[in-house]
Design a protein around this motif. Structure first.
Motif, PDB file in Angstrom:
ATOM      1  N   GLN A   1     -12.733  23.360 101.445  1.00 19.76           N
ATOM      2  CA  GLN A   1     -14.056  22.919 101.929  1.00 19.76           C
ATOM      3  C   GLN A   1     -14.352  21.479 101.555  1.00 19.76           C
ATOM      4  N   LYS A   2     -13.727  20.988 100.496  1.00 17.88           N
ATOM      5  CA  LYS A   2     -14.129  19.686  99.946  1.00 17.88           C
ATOM      6  C   LYS A   2     -12.953  18.731  99.768  1.00 17.88           C
ATOM      7  N   PRO A   3     -12.377  18.270 100.890  1.00 17.00           N
ATOM      8  CA  PRO A   3     -11.226  17.362 100.769  1.00 17.00           C
ATOM      9  C   PRO A   3     -11.574  16.051 100.075  1.00 17.00           C
ATOM     10  N   TYR A   4     -12.847  15.664 100.097  1.00 14.84           N
ATOM     11  CA  TYR A   4     -13.173  14.335  99.560  1.00 14.84           C
ATOM     12  C   TYR A   4     -13.055  14.282  98.040  1.00 14.84           C
TER      13      TYR A   4
ATOM     14  N   SER B   1     -20.962  18.909 103.988  1.00 17.60           N
ATOM     15  CA  SER B   1     -20.589  20.045 104.836  1.00 17.60           C
ATOM     16  C   SER B   1     -21.484  21.249 104.508  1.00 17.60           C
ATOM     17  N   ALA B   2     -21.933  21.358 103.256  1.00 12.83           N
ATOM     18  CA  ALA B   2     -22.855  22.442 102.890  1.00 12.83           C
ATOM     19  C   ALA B   2     -24.219  22.200 103.559  1.00 12.83           C
ATOM     20  N   TYR B   3     -24.638  20.929 103.619  1.00 14.13           N
ATOM     21  CA  TYR B   3     -25.891  20.599 104.320  1.00 14.13           C
ATOM     22  C   TYR B   3     -25.744  20.894 105.812  1.00 14.13           C
TER      23      TYR B   3
ATOM     24  N   LEU C   1     -20.498  38.663  84.080  1.00 11.05           N
ATOM     25  CA  LEU C   1     -20.395  39.616  85.188  1.00 11.05           C
ATOM     26  C   LEU C   1     -19.022  40.280  85.176  1.00 11.05           C
ATOM     27  N   GLY C   2     -18.249  40.023  84.121  1.00  4.35           N
ATOM     28  CA  GLY C   2     -16.893  40.590  84.022  1.00  4.35           C
ATOM     29  C   GLY C   2     -15.871  39.587  84.511  1.00  4.35           C
ATOM     30  N   HIS C   3     -14.751  39.470  83.782  1.00  4.51           N
ATOM     31  CA  HIS C   3     -13.780  38.424  84.138  1.00  4.51           C
ATOM     32  C   HIS C   3     -13.072  38.693  85.460  1.00  4.51           C
ATOM     33  N   ASP C   4     -13.247  39.882  86.041  1.00  2.00           N
ATOM     34  CA  ASP C   4     -12.683  40.178  87.366  1.00  2.00           C
ATOM     35  C   ASP C   4     -13.625  39.792  88.503  1.00  2.00           C
ATOM     36  N   PHE C   5     -14.809  39.320  88.150  1.00  2.00           N
ATOM     37  CA  PHE C   5     -15.809  39.016  89.173  1.00  2.00           C
ATOM     38  C   PHE C   5     -15.364  37.823  90.033  1.00  2.00           C
ATOM     39  N   VAL C   6     -15.322  38.006  91.346  1.00  2.00           N
ATOM     40  CA  VAL C   6     -15.024  36.901  92.259  1.00  2.00           C
ATOM     41  C   VAL C   6     -16.256  36.679  93.120  1.00  2.00           C
ATOM     42  N   PRO C   7     -17.010  35.617  92.854  1.00  2.00           N
ATOM     43  CA  PRO C   7     -18.266  35.417  93.565  1.00  2.00           C
ATOM     44  C   PRO C   7     -18.042  35.088  95.038  1.00  2.00           C
ATOM     45  N   ALA C   8     -19.054  35.383  95.855  1.00  2.00           N
ATOM     46  CA  ALA C   8     -18.998  35.017  97.269  1.00  2.00           C
ATOM     47  C   ALA C   8     -18.839  33.502  97.361  1.00  2.00           C
ATOM     48  N   PRO C   9     -18.119  33.033  98.377  1.00  2.00           N
ATOM     49  CA  PRO C   9     -17.902  31.590  98.482  1.00  2.00           C
ATOM     50  C   PRO C   9     -19.153  30.824  98.919  1.00  2.00           C
ATOM     51  N   ILE C  10     -20.203  30.847  98.098  1.00  2.96           N
ATOM     52  CA  ILE C  10     -21.361  30.016  98.415  1.00  2.96           C
ATOM     53  C   ILE C  10     -20.966  28.571  98.155  1.00  2.96           C
TER      54      ILE C  10
ATOM     55  N   PHE D   1      -6.160  22.079  88.589  1.00  8.85           N
ATOM     56  CA  PHE D   1      -6.075  23.268  89.437  1.00  8.85           C
ATOM     57  C   PHE D   1      -7.450  23.473  90.073  1.00  8.85           C
ATOM     58  N   MET D   2      -7.497  23.325  91.405  1.00 14.93           N
ATOM     59  CA  MET D   2      -8.783  23.370  92.100  1.00 14.93           C
ATOM     60  C   MET D   2      -8.934  24.696  92.849  1.00 14.93           C
ATOM     61  N   VAL D   3     -10.052  25.397  92.622  1.00 15.11           N
ATOM     62  CA  VAL D   3     -10.339  26.674  93.299  1.00 15.11           C
ATOM     63  C   VAL D   3     -10.112  26.491  94.803  1.00 15.11           C
ATOM     64  N   LYS D   4      -9.272  27.360  95.392  1.00 13.82           N
ATOM     65  CA  LYS D   4      -8.768  27.095  96.737  1.00 13.82           C
ATOM     66  C   LYS D   4      -9.869  26.932  97.782  1.00 13.82           C
ATOM     67  N   VAL D   5     -10.908  27.773  97.701  1.00 14.41           N
ATOM     68  CA  VAL D   5     -11.963  27.691  98.723  1.00 14.41           C
ATOM     69  C   VAL D   5     -12.607  26.297  98.702  1.00 14.41           C
TER      70      VAL D   5
END
Ligand SMILES: *Cc1c(COP(=O)(O)O)cnc(C)c1O
Length: 453
Positions: free
Chosen positions: A166-169, A420-422, A323-332, A158-162
């Motif tokens: 962002q990372k098809p490879y 892509s991040a670079y 940070l709490g299990h509800d924490f959803v970090p910014a998509p860095i 199960f891969m985090v959707k963002v």
């Protein structure tokens, strides 16, 4: 096996992992059953993990033999090289000698297969046919996909959707190794369907993906769950890095003043540092520093508390910085550092002030990473760039104080699948991100009412 023995001998690969629980100076808070509030027993974990790994999770034996079948796989890329970063040193012009372990030479390109092959092996021996897991940036999913294939297990990721988008490879690496890779939240589980109903555009998080992967194996006797970081047995498997580094440094008459690694769940940092933390516990004067992003500042801004490892509140309660299990970090882009919690052992060591933590912004991290690529050649994973930013800061401090320092850090992986991040950084699209205190306080409401350590 004869040839394997010769190669192990020639390359001086450590034959045992190091278990820091044997040297922990103060007792740790046990994981608790969320229903009863009592410490979890091996039986509670049996539907999720095979018993041989549960035993490794709780053992306090100092040295654990690495099975020969695992050593044979390690021979594909271990020992990893220990390099001195002379050109980077020149650029920094500070009184430092910088050494790093290159964990990017493994087939998936990071430290993660050190535990993936061990976990696949122990599940295989226990009679398991399929492993299910979550992945952030895709490094863990790809490492486990390769390891499952090596030992003839099926693998579902199960891969985090963002990151999936962002990372098809990395998804393609998993598929090439024969795994089934699913964007999370997905419609395959109750948890995923519930989140999608509330928020169809959810970018996902590691916490959500963990919940889905656990739900996917509970009730299937032939399937188990596998975690790529955080747990004691995972950190144990990674200590091969630090044990190799100790031998390699000894050969050239060096010993570090500072040991550093980036920390998402804490596994690569622990793998390099724990053999040195052992020395520190026994009196060596060194600093050991875990480096995290300012967008997910678990160790530097979270409380030490009991919390769930996942969003659906299915795991045992772990005593950790969170940070709490509800924490959803910014998509860095450093997907591997986007976890709300931290390994209980790392958390305990920070709380006891045996190790310390520092946070860096992703812009600082990429600045350091690009300098690194232009001097040392290797292009680092975005996660690794955070460690490099900390090395730069450490060198600047050494210069200000006019004091020599030997720095050792873990180059946890290459960034060739993260270009892509670079691209975002080089074209000025990456922005600085300071996590507002209100957001931390909001997410921490989710641990109100849980037991306190
Ligand atoms: C997964 C990953 C990390 C973060 O995970 P840890 O368990 O904290 O090590 C860091 N660097 C790379 C290259 C990774 O793949």
């Amino acid at each position: 096996m004869e040839q394997v023995k010769v190669l192990l001998e020639e390359r001086e690969i450590p034959r045992q992992w190091y278990n820091i629980l044997a040297d922990m100076p103060t007792p740790m808070n046990p994981p608790l059953h969320p229903g009863t509030g009592q410490p979890v027993g091996p039986g509670d974990l049996a539907p999720i993990f095979p018993m041989n790994l549960i035993e490794q999770e709780v053992t306090t034996e100092r040295w654990i033999d690495i099975p020969e079948e695992v050593l044979e796989k390690y021979l594909l890329w271990r020992p990893t090289p220990l390099y001195r970063a002379r050109n980077f040193e020149k650029l920094l012009d500070a009184p430092v000698r910088i050494y790093y372990k290159n964990e990017g030479v493994s087939p998936p390109g990071s430290h993660k297969p050190n535990t993936a092959v061990a976990q696949a092996y122990y599940n295989k021996v226990f009679g398991i046919k399929r492993l299910s897991t979550e992945t952030g940036a895709g490094q863990w999913g790809s490492a486990l996909s390769m390891a499952c294939r090596m030992f003839g297990l099926e693998c579902r990721v199960f891969m985090v959707k963002v990151s999936y988008e962002q990372k098809p490879y990395r998804r393609l690496m998993m598929m090439t190794w024969g795994a089934d890779c699913i964007p999370s939240p997905s419609d395959r589980t109750e948890m995923g369907r519930k989140i999608l109903a509330e928020r169809p555009d959810s970018p996902g998080s590691l916490g959500i993906a963990i919940s889905e992967a656990i739900e996917d194996v509970v009730g299937d006797e032939t399937a188990r769950y596998s975690l790529g970081s955080v747990l004691n047995h995972v950190l144990l498997h990674q200590t091969i890095i630090g044990l190799e580094a100790q031998k390699q440094l000894e050969k050239i008459g060096e010993y570090p003043d500072v040991v550093m690694g980036c920390a998402g769940g804490g596994s690569n940092f622990s793998g390099l540092s724990f053999p040195f933390v052992r020395d520190k516990i026994h009196g060596k004067d060194i600093s050991v520093v875990a480096v995290e992003p300012t967008s997910c500042p678990t160790l530097t801004r979270g409380p030490f508390a009991y919390d769930f490892g996942d969003t659906a509140r299915t795991t045992p309660l772990l005593a950790m910085y969170t940070l709490g299990h509800d924490f959803v970090p910014a998509p860095i882009h450093a997907g591997g550092l986007r976890y709300h919690g931290m390994a209980p052992i790392v958390s305990h060591l920070v709380k006891e002030q045996i190790i310390e933590a520092r946070a860096f912004d992703q812009i600082e991290a990429f600045e350091a990473g690009v300098k690194w690529a232009r001097t040392e050649g290797f292009i680092s994973a975005p996660e690794t760039n955070h460690a490099i930013a900390a090395v730069v800061q450490e060198a600047e401090r050494a210069k200000e104080e006019g004091k020599e320092r030997v720095i050792l850090f873990n180059w946890s992986g290459h960034g060739l699948v993260d270009l892509s991040a670079y691209d975002a950084y080089l074209s000025g699209k990456l922005t600085q991100f300071e996590l507002p205190e209100e957001e931390i306080q909001r997410a921490l409401k989710s641990i109100d009412g849980l037991p306190k350590p």
